[in-house]
Motif scaffolding. Structure first.
Motif, PDB file in Angstrom:
ATOM      1  N   MET A   1       1.103  -0.954   0.155  1.00 15.87           N
ATOM      2  CA  MET A   1      -0.119  -0.205   0.148  1.00 15.87           C
ATOM      3  C   MET A   1       0.556   1.302  -0.292  1.00 15.87           C
ATOM      4  SD  MET A   1      -3.806  -0.106   0.051  1.00 15.87           S
ATOM      5  CE  MET A   1      -3.456   0.043  -1.267  1.00 15.87           C
ATOM      6  N   ILE A   2       1.022   2.062  -0.942  1.00 15.97           N
ATOM      7  CA  ILE A   2       1.569   3.125  -1.280  1.00 15.97           C
ATOM      8  C   ILE A   2       1.259   4.595   0.133  1.00 15.97           C
ATOM      9  CG2 ILE A   2       0.240   4.166  -3.130  1.00 15.97           C
ATOM     10  CD1 ILE A   2       3.626   4.612  -4.118  1.00 15.97           C
ATOM     11  N   GLN A  46      -4.497   4.174  -2.619  1.00 19.14           N
ATOM     12  CA  GLN A  46      -5.838   3.924  -1.794  1.00 19.14           C
ATOM     13  C   GLN A  46      -5.213   5.256  -0.443  1.00 19.14           C
ATOM     14  OE1 GLN A  46      -8.656   3.487  -2.951  1.00 19.14           O
ATOM     15  NE2 GLN A  46      -8.692   0.920  -3.850  1.00 19.14           N
ATOM     16  N   PRO A  47      -5.902   5.965  -0.110  1.00 17.78           N
ATOM     17  CA  PRO A  47      -6.208   6.656   0.612  1.00 17.78           C
ATOM     18  C   PRO A  47      -5.919   6.147   2.100  1.00 17.78           C
ATOM     19  CG  PRO A  47      -8.317   7.351  -0.647  1.00 17.78           C
ATOM     20  CD  PRO A  47      -7.327   6.109  -1.185  1.00 17.78           C
ATOM     21  N   ASN A  48      -5.370   6.813   2.948  1.00 18.45           N
ATOM     22  CA  ASN A  48      -5.739   5.396   4.222  1.00 18.45           C
ATOM     23  C   ASN A  48      -7.116   6.192   5.186  1.00 18.45           C
ATOM     24  OD1 ASN A  48      -5.598   4.546   6.363  1.00 18.45           O
ATOM     25  ND2 ASN A  48      -3.151   4.039   6.734  1.00 18.45           N
ATOM     26  N   PHE A  49      -7.643   5.992   5.399  1.00 22.50           N
ATOM     27  CA  PHE A  49      -8.586   6.656   5.984  1.00 22.50           C
ATOM     28  C   PHE A  49      -8.649   6.503   7.093  1.00 22.50           C
ATOM     29  CE2 PHE A  49     -12.901   5.373   3.611  1.00 22.50           C
ATOM     30  CZ  PHE A  49     -12.145   5.731   2.223  1.00 22.50           C
ATOM     31  N   ILE A  50      -7.749   5.839   8.363  1.00 26.35           N
ATOM     32  CA  ILE A  50      -7.186   5.389   9.771  1.00 26.35           C
ATOM     33  C   ILE A  50      -7.051   6.518   9.938  1.00 26.35           C
ATOM     34  CG2 ILE A  50      -6.089   4.419  11.678  1.00 26.35           C
ATOM     35  CD1 ILE A  50      -8.601   2.948  10.390  1.00 26.35           C
ATOM     36  N   ALA A  51      -5.754   7.307   9.397  1.00 26.76           N
ATOM     37  CA  ALA A  51      -4.861   8.457   9.125  1.00 26.76           C
ATOM     38  C   ALA A  51      -4.907   9.721   9.049  1.00 26.76           C
ATOM     39  CB  ALA A  51      -3.251   8.658   7.830  1.00 26.76           C
ATOM     40  N   SER A  53      -8.350  10.007   9.421  1.00 23.51           N
ATOM     41  CA  SER A  53      -9.514  10.105  10.548  1.00 23.51           C
ATOM     42  C   SER A  53      -8.435  10.412  11.638  1.00 23.51           C
ATOM     43  CB  SER A  53     -10.748   8.162  11.433  1.00 23.51           C
ATOM     44  OG  SER A  53     -10.571   8.023  10.098  1.00 23.51           O
ATOM     45  N   THR A  59     -14.449  10.105  11.354  1.00 23.34           N
ATOM     46  CA  THR A  59     -14.283   8.673  10.849  1.00 23.34           C
ATOM     47  C   THR A  59     -14.819   7.668   9.594  1.00 23.34           C
ATOM     48  OG1 THR A  59     -15.677   7.107  12.223  1.00 23.34           O
ATOM     49  CG2 THR A  59     -13.602   7.592  12.992  1.00 23.34           C
ATOM     50  N   PHE A  60     -16.156   8.443   9.488  1.00 18.43           N
ATOM     51  CA  PHE A  60     -17.282   8.002   8.434  1.00 18.43           C
ATOM     52  C   PHE A  60     -18.057   6.245   8.825  1.00 18.43           C
ATOM     53  CE2 PHE A  60     -15.128  11.554   5.674  1.00 18.43           C
ATOM     54  CZ  PHE A  60     -16.812  12.510   5.429  1.00 18.43           C
TER      55      PHE A  60
ATOM     56  N   ILE B  50      -8.106   3.861  16.658  1.00 20.63           N
ATOM     57  CA  ILE B  50      -8.082   4.411  15.377  1.00 20.63           C
ATOM     58  C   ILE B  50      -5.851   4.557  15.200  1.00 20.63           C
ATOM     59  CG2 ILE B  50      -7.886   6.536  13.855  1.00 20.63           C
ATOM     60  CD1 ILE B  50     -10.704   4.411  13.487  1.00 20.63           C
ATOM     61  N   LEU B  54      -3.239   3.217  13.291  1.00 22.90           N
ATOM     62  CA  LEU B  54      -1.919   3.872  12.646  1.00 22.90           C
ATOM     63  C   LEU B  54      -0.683   3.688  13.032  1.00 22.90           C
ATOM     64  CD1 LEU B  54      -2.376   6.136  10.448  1.00 22.90           C
ATOM     65  CD2 LEU B  54      -1.595   7.191  12.310  1.00 22.90           C
ATOM     66  N   ARG B 113      -9.264   1.263   1.806  1.00 25.78           N
ATOM     67  CA  ARG B 113      -8.753   2.184   2.702  1.00 25.78           C
ATOM     68  C   ARG B 113      -9.387   2.589   3.833  1.00 25.78           C
ATOM     69  NH1 ARG B 113     -10.033   4.690  -2.765  1.00 25.78           N
ATOM     70  NH2 ARG B 113     -11.593   6.735  -3.177  1.00 25.78           N
ATOM     71  N   TYR B 114      -9.407   1.825   4.329  1.00 18.43           N
ATOM     72  CA  TYR B 114     -10.381   1.322   6.136  1.00 18.43           C
ATOM     73  C   TYR B 114      -8.993   0.501   6.119  1.00 18.43           C
ATOM     74  CZ  TYR B 114     -14.637   3.852   6.436  1.00 18.43           C
ATOM     75  OH  TYR B 114     -15.506   5.175   6.865  1.00 18.43           O
ATOM     76  N   ARG B 115      -8.092  -0.251   5.644  1.00 17.16           N
ATOM     77  CA  ARG B 115      -7.197  -1.005   6.457  1.00 17.16           C
ATOM     78  C   ARG B 115      -8.096  -2.418   6.705  1.00 17.16           C
ATOM     79  NH1 ARG B 115      -5.726   2.094   2.921  1.00 17.16           N
ATOM     80  NH2 ARG B 115      -3.033   3.158   2.397  1.00 17.16           N
TER      81      ARG B 115
END
Lengths: 330, 330
Positions: A1-2, A46-51, A53, A59-60, B50, B54, B113-115
């Motif tokens: 995961m880049i 892929q954007p890291n939702f965790i980061a 958040s 967090t969506f 979260i 990370l 995205r949520y890893r």
DNA sequence: TTGTATGCGTTATCAC
DNA sequence: GTGATAACGCATACAA
């Protein structure tokens, strides 16, 4: 995961610029944009939702805490909620409580840890103490199926539903009545109210069956239905009604001749039994959609202080299980 | 929501020490420990998953991507999976695909995205291309309900199920056969194989109905069942079977006299219809549990390279919908 | 238009 | 036993 940083070094720009390109809000030169975009696509960024958040404090994620997903009513509700949430770019963390307050609270704790943006739940209890406790729970939330009073809710009146069944039973000429369900169910209160209004002597002609114990239920049903003729049984949901139908069959009792039977929820179960089951329909999809919408509002701070309660309408769907003459069966 | 840093400044220690106390691994003096613990409890500290995710590169989130949660089969599967995942400290992000490959892929993207640590899914497609694509998807995953070949799977043999129904139909003396389902369903292949083995002339005595189009299904059923007597209909799942039962009823055709009917999944629907529905039982709970267990293994790197495929047993549950003589109805 | 720097709440690796 | 400090991947305020 880049990551953005990696894309940055690959394209020779700063991570901030990569962020700007990928989010497309700030202005960047077409050339660098293209460079970055190409690199991102090539490595399937892929954007890291965790980061996201962590920095965005959002967090969506919304919690969906349900009493029993294997009950078609809740399953359909879950489907509606998932669909609506997806439209709004939210994802759902699902919990099943089996009607246990303890499991509900454990779910809420976990959701808190995940910093879920909101909560949608079918409460296991709505006693004043529990309502008070939930209000301390600092997260936007909406109760579905049950009116929690001081908490935003999307529901139908179970009391009214009980009354509707009572009226229907009375109209159909039944003279003895059974409610099978839990003790703090407004459906029973409404049922009793409806019966009383018509002057039914409850002491003599009404009987309550606790639906939690299957054996006890069978014994009680056998006794009551055989003893008193012309009985109308109201089950607190369709599943319960189907179970009762099975028991009656075992007892060689015929529906509606020996006992009429009505359920609640009007799930597709009601349509496929023989005879088809009279039930109270809840607008499931609408409930799910409205609940998500209200939750989104709360999350976005719209009328945050207000407690919005949507009471939706129920409909009595009468079918063969309560109608003796065949010609009235729909 | 209080953070470690805040607790640190409140208690006059460093954030690192707070972390040590709250995680209880490293050694801290009893006094500071108590101080920190008290403060944490007082302010109801909840660890931020979260932030932990990370740094730890682990979310304890698994995706559950199902074809149709409103189908009792999947609802029960979801229940089993949720329960097992909870035991293992994982939470579930739920997606409903409505059998759409597109929605499945959108779900997978979001999970990425949520890893999410892993993925459990009932595939919308298992064509070689899709299998290849899924294998590129770099995340531990297990297919439930369908054997994906090169991907870890927990499933039953749909082919075998089809054969079982064929044998059952033949044994019961049916002479014309219909399968209602999708085109790439192994159940149909097994059904055909079973029929062929007995020398049934498929060209003359077999008919396929695409179950996606309700109207077409009705027309075809009317035509086929009226034309050929002694028909056995095999529906690809119980829901479909129930739909067909309704259509037959509309057509004034009686089950099993005018047409026998069998389903698949053996959900509780099969028990409550009249006549009760012959169906193929899948061990739902076991499937859910095994799938979660295998997924946990993969996540933990156990036999990571291996592709483990559990084929579980089905059982034919024969009921009134295929048995003409009443005395055989269970 | 772009780069630098900071912080989000943790864990973990250092020193002291 | 404890405190700095650096990551994790990102958004964003501030400079340039």
């Amino acid at each position: 995961m880049i990551t953005m940083t990696e894309i940055a070094s690959l394209t020779g720009v700063s991570q901030a610029t990569v962020s700007r390109v990928l989010n497309g809000n700030s202005s960047v030169s077409p050339e660098t944009a293209k460079k970055v975009l190409d690199c991102a696509k090539e490595h399937q960024y892929q954007p890291n939702f965790i980061a996201q958040s962590l920095v965005g404090n959002k967090t969506f994620l919304i919690g969906l805490v349900l009493s029993d997903i294997s009950n078609p009513f809740f399953a359909e509700l879950a489907k509606a909620v998932e669909s609506e949430a997806r439209n709004k770019k939210y994802s759902i963390i699902l919990f099943n409580t089996d009607y246990s307050l303890e499991r509900e609270e454990s779910a809420l704790e976990i959701l808190k840890r995940y910093r879920a943006d909101g909560l949608l739940f079918s409460p296991a209890s709505w006693s004043p103490e529990v309502v008070e406790k939930r209000m301390q729970y600092d997260m936007p939330m909406v109760s579905v199926t049950i009116d929690m009073g001081k908490i935003d809710s999307v529901y139908v009146s179970h009391f009214e539903a009980g009354e509707k069944i009572a009226r229907h039973f009375l109209k159909m000429g039944y003279e003895n009545f059974i409610f099978a369900g839990g003790k703090d169910d407004d459906k029973e209160k409404g049922f009793l109210s409806g019966l009383s209004k018509d002057g039914v002597n409850l002491d003599k002609h009404y009987f309550y069956i606790d639906s939690h114990d299957d054996d006890e239920m069978k014994t009680n049903l056998a006794e009551r239905v055989c003893l008193a003729k012309n009985v109308g049984i109201f089950a607190h949901n369709d599943i319960q009604a189907v179970k009762i139908a099975e028991i009656l069959k075992e007892l060689k009792l015929e529906i509606p001749h020996d006992a009429a039977l009505a359920g609640f929820d009007n799930t597709f179960l009601a349509k496929i039994t023989t005879p088809a089951l009279t039930s109270i329909a809840q607008p499931i999809e609408e409930m799910g959609k409205l609940a998500v919408e209200r939750l989104m509002e709360k999350i976005d701070g719209v009328d945050k202080e207000k407690c919005v309660r949507y009471q939706l309408d129920t409909r009595l769907i009468s079918r063969g299980s309560t109608i003796k003459s065949n010609k009235f069966i729909d």
